[in-house]
Structure formats: C-alpha cells, structure tokens
Design a protein around this motif. Sequence first.
Motif, PDB file in Angstrom:
ATOM      1  N   LEU A  36       6.467 -49.078 -20.386  1.00  0.00           N
ATOM      2  CA  LEU A  36       6.510 -49.688 -18.938  1.00  0.00           C
ATOM      3  C   LEU A  36       5.513 -49.443 -17.942  1.00  0.00           C
ATOM      4  O   LEU A  36       5.240 -50.106 -17.192  1.00  0.00           O
ATOM      5  CB  LEU A  36       7.899 -49.065 -18.379  1.00  0.00           C
ATOM      6  CG  LEU A  36       9.236 -49.300 -19.073  1.00  0.00           C
ATOM      7  CD1 LEU A  36      10.226 -48.228 -18.485  1.00  0.00           C
ATOM      8  CD2 LEU A  36       9.592 -50.592 -18.812  1.00  0.00           C
ATOM      9  N   PHE A  85       3.205 -52.163 -18.858  1.00  0.00           N
ATOM     10  CA  PHE A  85       3.490 -53.368 -18.149  1.00  0.00           C
ATOM     11  C   PHE A  85       3.348 -53.478 -16.721  1.00  0.00           C
ATOM     12  O   PHE A  85       3.071 -54.499 -16.171  1.00  0.00           O
ATOM     13  CB  PHE A  85       5.028 -53.501 -18.514  1.00  0.00           C
ATOM     14  CG  PHE A  85       5.493 -55.063 -18.135  1.00  0.00           C
ATOM     15  CD1 PHE A  85       5.497 -56.008 -18.517  1.00  0.00           C
ATOM     16  CD2 PHE A  85       6.342 -54.676 -17.021  1.00  0.00           C
ATOM     17  CE1 PHE A  85       5.925 -57.205 -17.928  1.00  0.00           C
ATOM     18  CE2 PHE A  85       6.846 -55.966 -16.429  1.00  0.00           C
ATOM     19  CZ  PHE A  85       6.799 -57.014 -17.123  1.00  0.00           C
ATOM     20  N   GLY A 139      -4.608 -63.755 -21.382  1.00  0.00           N
ATOM     21  CA  GLY A 139      -3.794 -64.665 -20.787  1.00  0.00           C
ATOM     22  C   GLY A 139      -2.180 -63.871 -20.448  1.00  0.00           C
ATOM     23  O   GLY A 139      -1.446 -64.592 -19.699  1.00  0.00           O
ATOM     24  N   VAL A 140      -1.776 -62.943 -21.017  1.00  0.00           N
ATOM     25  CA  VAL A 140      -0.379 -62.488 -21.105  1.00  0.00           C
ATOM     26  C   VAL A 140      -0.288 -62.135 -19.642  1.00  0.00           C
ATOM     27  O   VAL A 140       1.101 -62.384 -19.174  1.00  0.00           O
ATOM     28  CB  VAL A 140      -0.521 -61.016 -22.036  1.00  0.00           C
ATOM     29  CG1 VAL A 140       0.983 -60.687 -21.924  1.00  0.00           C
ATOM     30  CG2 VAL A 140      -0.546 -61.486 -23.400  1.00  0.00           C
ATOM     31  N   PHE A 141      -1.290 -61.530 -18.864  1.00  0.00           N
ATOM     32  CA  PHE A 141      -0.905 -61.182 -17.377  1.00  0.00           C
ATOM     33  C   PHE A 141      -1.671 -61.983 -16.517  1.00  0.00           C
ATOM     34  O   PHE A 141      -2.131 -61.661 -15.286  1.00  0.00           O
ATOM     35  CB  PHE A 141      -1.439 -59.832 -17.190  1.00  0.00           C
ATOM     36  CG  PHE A 141      -0.340 -58.762 -17.923  1.00  0.00           C
ATOM     37  CD1 PHE A 141       1.005 -58.524 -17.490  1.00  0.00           C
ATOM     38  CD2 PHE A 141      -0.849 -58.043 -19.214  1.00  0.00           C
ATOM     39  CE1 PHE A 141       1.817 -57.417 -18.212  1.00  0.00           C
ATOM     40  CE2 PHE A 141      -0.049 -57.098 -19.896  1.00  0.00           C
ATOM     41  CZ  PHE A 141       1.351 -57.030 -19.424  1.00  0.00           C
ATOM     42  N   ARG A 142      -2.012 -63.256 -16.914  1.00  0.00           N
ATOM     43  CA  ARG A 142      -2.520 -64.256 -16.198  1.00  0.00           C
ATOM     44  C   ARG A 142      -3.789 -63.857 -15.596  1.00  0.00           C
ATOM     45  O   ARG A 142      -4.421 -63.765 -14.367  1.00  0.00           O
ATOM     46  CB  ARG A 142      -1.507 -64.566 -14.971  1.00  0.00           C
ATOM     47  CG  ARG A 142      -0.492 -65.590 -15.201  1.00  0.00           C
ATOM     48  CD  ARG A 142      -0.184 -66.205 -13.765  1.00  0.00           C
ATOM     49  NE  ARG A 142       1.389 -66.138 -13.540  1.00  0.00           N
ATOM     50  CZ  ARG A 142       1.880 -66.049 -12.469  1.00  0.00           C
ATOM     51  NH1 ARG A 142       1.193 -66.019 -11.183  1.00  0.00           N
ATOM     52  NH2 ARG A 142       3.209 -65.772 -12.382  1.00  0.00           N
ATOM     53  N   LEU A 167      11.850 -51.466  -7.787  1.00  0.00           N
ATOM     54  CA  LEU A 167      12.661 -51.655  -9.159  1.00  0.00           C
ATOM     55  C   LEU A 167      11.973 -51.038 -10.200  1.00  0.00           C
ATOM     56  O   LEU A 167      12.628 -50.629 -11.278  1.00  0.00           O
ATOM     57  CB  LEU A 167      12.922 -53.019  -9.267  1.00  0.00           C
ATOM     58  CG  LEU A 167      14.334 -53.879  -8.483  1.00  0.00           C
ATOM     59  CD1 LEU A 167      14.308 -55.280  -8.772  1.00  0.00           C
ATOM     60  CD2 LEU A 167      15.495 -53.280  -8.894  1.00  0.00           C
ATOM     61  N   LEU A 168      10.781 -51.275 -10.488  1.00  0.00           N
ATOM     62  CA  LEU A 168      10.039 -50.791 -11.507  1.00  0.00           C
ATOM     63  C   LEU A 168       9.945 -49.124 -11.393  1.00  0.00           C
ATOM     64  O   LEU A 168      10.079 -48.666 -12.414  1.00  0.00           O
ATOM     65  CB  LEU A 168       8.531 -51.037 -11.520  1.00  0.00           C
ATOM     66  CG  LEU A 168       8.158 -52.783 -12.009  1.00  0.00           C
ATOM     67  CD1 LEU A 168       6.719 -53.077 -11.601  1.00  0.00           C
ATOM     68  CD2 LEU A 168       8.460 -52.804 -13.316  1.00  0.00           C
ATOM     69  N   SER A 171       5.366 -57.487  -4.648  1.00  0.00           N
ATOM     70  CA  SER A 171       6.474 -57.287  -3.759  1.00  0.00           C
ATOM     71  C   SER A 171       7.121 -55.976  -3.751  1.00  0.00           C
ATOM     72  O   SER A 171       7.097 -55.479  -4.823  1.00  0.00           O
ATOM     73  CB  SER A 171       7.590 -58.549  -3.817  1.00  0.00           C
ATOM     74  OG  SER A 171       8.455 -58.350  -4.701  1.00  0.00           O
ATOM     75  N   LEU A 172       7.740 -55.628  -2.524  1.00  0.00           N
ATOM     76  CA  LEU A 172       8.382 -54.437  -2.466  1.00  0.00           C
ATOM     77  C   LEU A 172       9.513 -54.090  -3.298  1.00  0.00           C
ATOM     78  O   LEU A 172       9.574 -53.052  -4.037  1.00  0.00           O
ATOM     79  CB  LEU A 172       8.734 -54.189  -1.111  1.00  0.00           C
ATOM     80  CG  LEU A 172       8.490 -52.558  -0.511  1.00  0.00           C
ATOM     81  CD1 LEU A 172       7.259 -52.020  -0.591  1.00  0.00           C
ATOM     82  CD2 LEU A 172       8.761 -52.681   1.026  1.00  0.00           C
ATOM     83  N   LEU A 173      10.289 -55.067  -3.487  1.00  0.00           N
ATOM     84  CA  LEU A 173      11.540 -55.037  -4.156  1.00  0.00           C
ATOM     85  C   LEU A 173      11.266 -54.721  -5.613  1.00  0.00           C
ATOM     86  O   LEU A 173      11.737 -53.879  -6.426  1.00  0.00           O
ATOM     87  CB  LEU A 173      12.282 -56.180  -3.915  1.00  0.00           C
ATOM     88  CG  LEU A 173      13.511 -56.226  -5.094  1.00  0.00           C
ATOM     89  CD1 LEU A 173      14.718 -55.160  -4.269  1.00  0.00           C
ATOM     90  CD2 LEU A 173      14.298 -57.735  -5.263  1.00  0.00           C
ATOM     91  N   VAL A 174      10.247 -55.415  -6.248  1.00  0.00           N
ATOM     92  CA  VAL A 174       9.659 -55.468  -7.330  1.00  0.00           C
ATOM     93  C   VAL A 174       9.011 -53.971  -7.818  1.00  0.00           C
ATOM     94  O   VAL A 174       9.420 -53.412  -8.730  1.00  0.00           O
ATOM     95  CB  VAL A 174       8.834 -56.630  -7.984  1.00  0.00           C
ATOM     96  CG1 VAL A 174       8.134 -56.414  -9.278  1.00  0.00           C
ATOM     97  CG2 VAL A 174       9.415 -57.689  -8.111  1.00  0.00           C
ATOM     98  N   ILE A 220       0.390 -59.551 -11.127  1.00  0.00           N
ATOM     99  CA  ILE A 220       1.115 -61.054 -10.939  1.00  0.00           C
ATOM    100  C   ILE A 220       1.892 -60.891  -9.803  1.00  0.00           C
ATOM    101  O   ILE A 220       2.161 -61.755  -8.874  1.00  0.00           O
ATOM    102  CB  ILE A 220       2.090 -61.172 -12.095  1.00  0.00           C
ATOM    103  CG1 ILE A 220       1.198 -61.344 -13.403  1.00  0.00           C
ATOM    104  CG2 ILE A 220       2.923 -62.458 -12.036  1.00  0.00           C
ATOM    105  CD1 ILE A 220       1.885 -61.286 -14.911  1.00  0.00           C
ATOM    106  N   GLU A 221       2.401 -59.673  -9.420  1.00  0.00           N
ATOM    107  CA  GLU A 221       3.582 -59.521  -8.277  1.00  0.00           C
ATOM    108  C   GLU A 221       3.454 -58.383  -7.718  1.00  0.00           C
ATOM    109  O   GLU A 221       3.529 -56.987  -8.459  1.00  0.00           O
ATOM    110  CB  GLU A 221       4.907 -59.707  -9.187  1.00  0.00           C
ATOM    111  CG  GLU A 221       6.329 -59.478  -8.328  1.00  0.00           C
ATOM    112  CD  GLU A 221       6.618 -60.506  -7.267  1.00  0.00           C
ATOM    113  OE1 GLU A 221       6.456 -61.819  -7.755  1.00  0.00           O
ATOM    114  OE2 GLU A 221       6.245 -60.148  -6.106  1.00  0.00           O
ATOM    115  N   TYR A 243       1.633 -56.197 -14.573  1.00  0.00           N
ATOM    116  CA  TYR A 243       2.590 -56.956 -13.812  1.00  0.00           C
ATOM    117  C   TYR A 243       2.091 -56.835 -12.305  1.00  0.00           C
ATOM    118  O   TYR A 243       2.211 -57.640 -11.471  1.00  0.00           O
ATOM    119  CB  TYR A 243       3.959 -56.389 -14.025  1.00  0.00           C
ATOM    120  CG  TYR A 243       4.934 -57.535 -13.670  1.00  0.00           C
ATOM    121  CD1 TYR A 243       4.951 -58.940 -14.335  1.00  0.00           C
ATOM    122  CD2 TYR A 243       5.799 -57.316 -12.616  1.00  0.00           C
ATOM    123  CE1 TYR A 243       5.955 -59.965 -14.013  1.00  0.00           C
ATOM    124  CE2 TYR A 243       6.813 -58.435 -12.263  1.00  0.00           C
ATOM    125  CZ  TYR A 243       6.947 -59.659 -13.024  1.00  0.00           C
ATOM    126  OH  TYR A 243       7.668 -60.445 -12.803  1.00  0.00           O
TER     127      TYR A 243
END
Lengths: 202, 475
Positions: free
Chosen positions: A152, A155, A111-114, A171-172, A165-168, A162-163, A159
């Motif tokens: 990282l 994660f 459940g941590v990462f949906r 940023l990662l 998007s290009l910005l994320v 979950i997400e 992640y």
Amino acid sequence: MPSGFFLIGYFCLLGGTSLLIVFRSWNRSLSALALQSIGLGLVSFQITPPPVAVAKTTVGLFAVALLALTLSREKQAAGDEENPPVQALFRVSLLLFLFSSIVALFPQLTGVFREPPAGISFAALCLICSGLLNLGLAEHPLRSAASLLTILQGFELGYLWIEQSLLVLALLAVTDLAMVLVMIILYSHAAPEAPAESRVAS
Amino acid sequence: MNAPALYLALPIAAALSVYFLFPFRPRLAIFISTVLAAGMAWFASVLPFDAPITVLGHPIPISGSLSLLGRQFIFAPSQRSAVLFLFIGGAALFGGSLATPRNRLLLPVGWVVLSLFSASLFVQPFLYAAFFLFLSVLFLSLLLSDSTHPVPRGAVRWISYSALGMLFLLLAGSELSTLNNLPKDPGDLQLLLVQLCLGFGLLISFPPFHFWLPDVVDDSSPYSVSFILSLYIGSVIFLLLRFLDGFSWLRMSPDVYLALQAGGVGMCLVGGGFSVFQNRLGRSVGYLSLCNLGALLLSLSIPGPAGAQMAMVILAARGFSLLVWGVSFHALRPTHSGDRLEDLRGVASTRPLAFSAALLSGLSLVGAPGLISFPPLWALLRELAGASASGALGLLLPLSLLLSLAAGVLSVFRFARPMLTFAVSLPLSVEKSRSLRAFLLASLFLLVFLGIFPQIYLPLMANSANAFVNIMGTN
C-alpha cells in the motif's frame, strides 16, 4: 528539498524494504518497517507538500507502533521464525532477482503511474514488488499485515503523483491503519491456538 | 436535510447503538436494526429531491449533495433503486440473524458496511468507491474470525486479494478518467482491460483468486459468509456496472463483453466442477455461489438494459438463497461438529427443516427449476441461446450455464443421500428454536413461491437497474 535528504530517504526506503524480507525476527522486522516508513516520507517530499509527506511517515510509524504493542503483549517472540543462514541467503537472492527484474523492466513499467519522476516510480515499484514477495513468504497474519502495508505504501507513493486530493489522502491513511488494526484483531483471535500448533509441529 | 449525510451517518450511529444494546437485549437490537434498515430503504424510495418535506408543519429542504474533504458525495434520484436494494438486503440479513447464534459484531459491522456501501454509491468520481469497498472488506473480515472460529487464514487471504483488487481498480480508474473516447492505441486498451479484469477478478474472487473462499466457509460462521457473498458481492457488481455506465467507450467496446463472457463461462465451469468433488457441504455451496456469480457475469455480458436488469434480479435471488443457506447451514452444523459427508449422516431426521432449506437454497443458487433463481436464469439462458450463434464463444455460453446447473444438482444429491440415511438412534424431530423454525418455514415457502410466481418480485428488482442511466438508455 535538498537532494541529500532524498538520497537518505531512498537509502532508508530500499534498505527498510529489503531488510523486512531478509529478517524473520519481529524486533528487526519492525525496525525495518519503521525505516521504510521514514524513507517513504523523505522520498515523497519530492512530489508533495511537507505536511503530506510527514503524514505518510506518521501513519507508517503508527502502524509499526500498533504491531509492536500487540507483539509486546504476547510476552514472547510470537511469530519469530527460524532464520538459518541458508534461508536468509535464499531471500537475499530473491531480492537481487526482484531488483534486477525491476531495473530490466523499468522503462515499460513507468507508465503505470502516468510517468512520475524516475526516482519516485522506481521506489514505488520496488515497494510494491517486495511487498508482494514478502506476502507470498508470510505465514503469520501480522507479517501479512506488514507486507500489505509495504504494498500500500508503494502504491501511495506512485498514486501521489496522480491524485493529491484531501479525501484520497485521508482514505489512504485510514486504509493503512484499518488494515493493520483488523489484522491485529484477527491475530488476537488466533493467538491462543498458536502454542498448541507449535507443540504439534515440534 | 442532507440525504448523503443521512445515509452515511445514521448507519454509523445505529452501529454504535446496537453494539451497546446487543449484550442486554439482543432481540430488540435485531428488531431495531431490521426496522431501521427497512425504513431507510423505504425513505430512499420516496425521498423528494425537488421539493422540501414537511415535518410537524415545518418544511425541510432536501439536499442531494455533500462536500467532504474537497470531494462530492451525491445522492442522485437515479440512485434511489440501488440504495433501496442495498438497505432491503441489509434489513433481510439483520432479520435473518434472529435465527442464528448470537454474534455481537454482526449488527454493528453490518451497519458500518451499509454506510460504506452507501458511500461507494455516492462518491464522485465513482472510482474512489474502490476505497470504500476495501474498507468494507476490512470490517466484514471481523465477522469471519472470533473465539469460536479462531483460524484467520481465509480472512487474511481475502484482505490480501481485496487490497490488490482495490489498487488495480484505482489505477484503471485514474487511466480511464483521462480518456474520453476509445483509446486509439490497442496497447492502451489492453492494459486497461487487464487492470479492470484483475481488479474486479480479485474483488469477486474469480478463479484462481478464490482460494480464500474454501478456507472461509470451513472456518467461519456460515451466516457471516452468506452476508459477505450476498451483500459485498452485490456492491462489487454495482461498481462494475458503474464503470460500464460511466464510460461510454467502455460500454461500446466488444472486448469488455468478451471478457465478461469468458469470465462467466470460467466461473460456471470452475464452480460447477469443484462443487461436485467436495466432501464438505460448506465448500460445495461456496463453489455453487461461484457458479451463480458466473451467471451474473454472463448476464452483464448482454449489452443494454436487459443485461443489467437480469443481473439485478439474479443478485436479489442470490442474496435470498445465500441468506437461507447461512441460517440452515448453522442449524445443520452446530459449533463443534463438522460438515463432512460422514458428519451429516442422518441429519434430515433430526433437523428436517434445516435440511430442506439447505438443499433448496443450494439448488436455487444454480437456478434449479421451480425455485427463486430459476426465472432470471431461464431468461438469461434464452438470451444466450439466441445470441450464441453470432458470439465468439458460441454455444459455450448457454452450455456452461446448463453444466453448472447439472453440477449443482449432482453436488446437492451427493450430500442429500447421507443426510437422508436414517439411523434407529436418531429419532424424527424438528428444530427446537421457535424463531429458527419460523424462519426456515417462511424461507422454504418463499424459495418455492417466488420461483412459481416471479412476477411478484421481478419488476421491483429489475427496476434497481435504473440507477445506471446510461446503460438503461442504450438499446
């Protein structure tokens, strides 16, 4: 994406992260980190478009190259630690304990990462937990960098579900590379002190 | 003109400029940075969002939104005060560096970090601020280790804790964004609270995640440490307030305020307890800053506008106290001597201004009467004393604040005693550097003057809380 590639990726990812904990020489550790990064890309093909997966692998390999370049400039096996068989066996036993704990607690941890696909979730948790273990064992700043990169990457794998998007994603990637670069700079300030410390220790 | 772009790009351009200017004209670089940061703070306060500004007869429309890689960066009018707060803090820290040994990286890193903090304020959804805070940690850690401070252990620990903090906040944020109301399942709520507590605990160095702090104050430049403990912690508190502001059910949940109370009490007690038993001045003040952070958390545990306003005032007073401490500690501890009790013997006679400033700033951190931090902490004490009868932690809340004050006074007294031991070989003199003398005199005056006349700065700082419209709207 053929499941064969996924299995190869899984093998690379888990093998890489395990060997990163067991090995204490830099040549082998960096090879393990590179293997882990390739595995990360292959595994993440399952949930992301190919360019994103390729970017993940590229960022990981670039970080490995930066670490390798820094260590090669030292003209010595800086940070290589003695790794007698007993210590290697101790780390292997820790790894076994870690993996068995993850397997035992896996149903509660998904459940941590949906709820991503089980394979992704397991790989992400393995990377995070083994990165944490390695961070606890690390004394050298660059080994801490490798451990944090593992955390990282784990994660990021979870992640991504979950997400996306290009910005994320950007940023990662920036976070991974900036973290490795800063650790290298911090290490370069401390590096002249290392021989003196080792002399005192000996 | 695009306001978010201006506040993201101009600091980066300034960072590049001062990096190359500093080796040739360090004072000019510091002067430009201070004036520009103060100018950007002023511009944020007067920026018209509903009408164009006229420059040389040409109307220039202002846009408050920037789209970058598919996400929005929005400079809302309510955020003026937060940006003002941030850039005034930056200007003060840039100006203070005039009185400390030259560090080429301080100004560029300061500018990059201001840009990242601005990004963390503007980015939507705001949970991505965690990325920018972690990036700012990476840049700030460059200040902690250089050729004169070669041990990077504290910086590595700080990076590790912050990376983990970022991950917990991103996880909690992704969970929160799917929930519009208070989770029905208590398990969900507990999981979220644990993630948030761990995330913020790691970022604000809540014990036991504070072990990087003693290493950093021992091995790094004091001014860089004060930069981190003031500006960076301020940004984390801003993010915490944005979480409370952004999710109504989080704001309404009594468990959140209980967690803040427990955190505040814990930090006050741990910080106060550890500060008394330190033999190094840097470590002692590091722990006193934990006490101050505890007071900040306690102020946030008061629901509604009063808590947020008090937090803003405590943050501002904390920033100023730490700025003074950073400069005075530099003067007390030259590069090659230590800051142990025995190393500081008699320094009051050779560096009286630095001694006085270090003492008063340490006392100010725990809210000693008559100093700049006292008025907000007194107001907090009154609120907590009033609320303690009904609260879960009862009298422990005001008592922990008082205990941290007592511990702070005791700790400062322990260090003041050897410093005041005058030896015949140490003649009475004053600090040689003119800029250092001027800075220390001005800061000593302000520490006391603003403590006696808080009405000068209280309303301005309290208004910074207007950035959190939902919190300020609740009663």
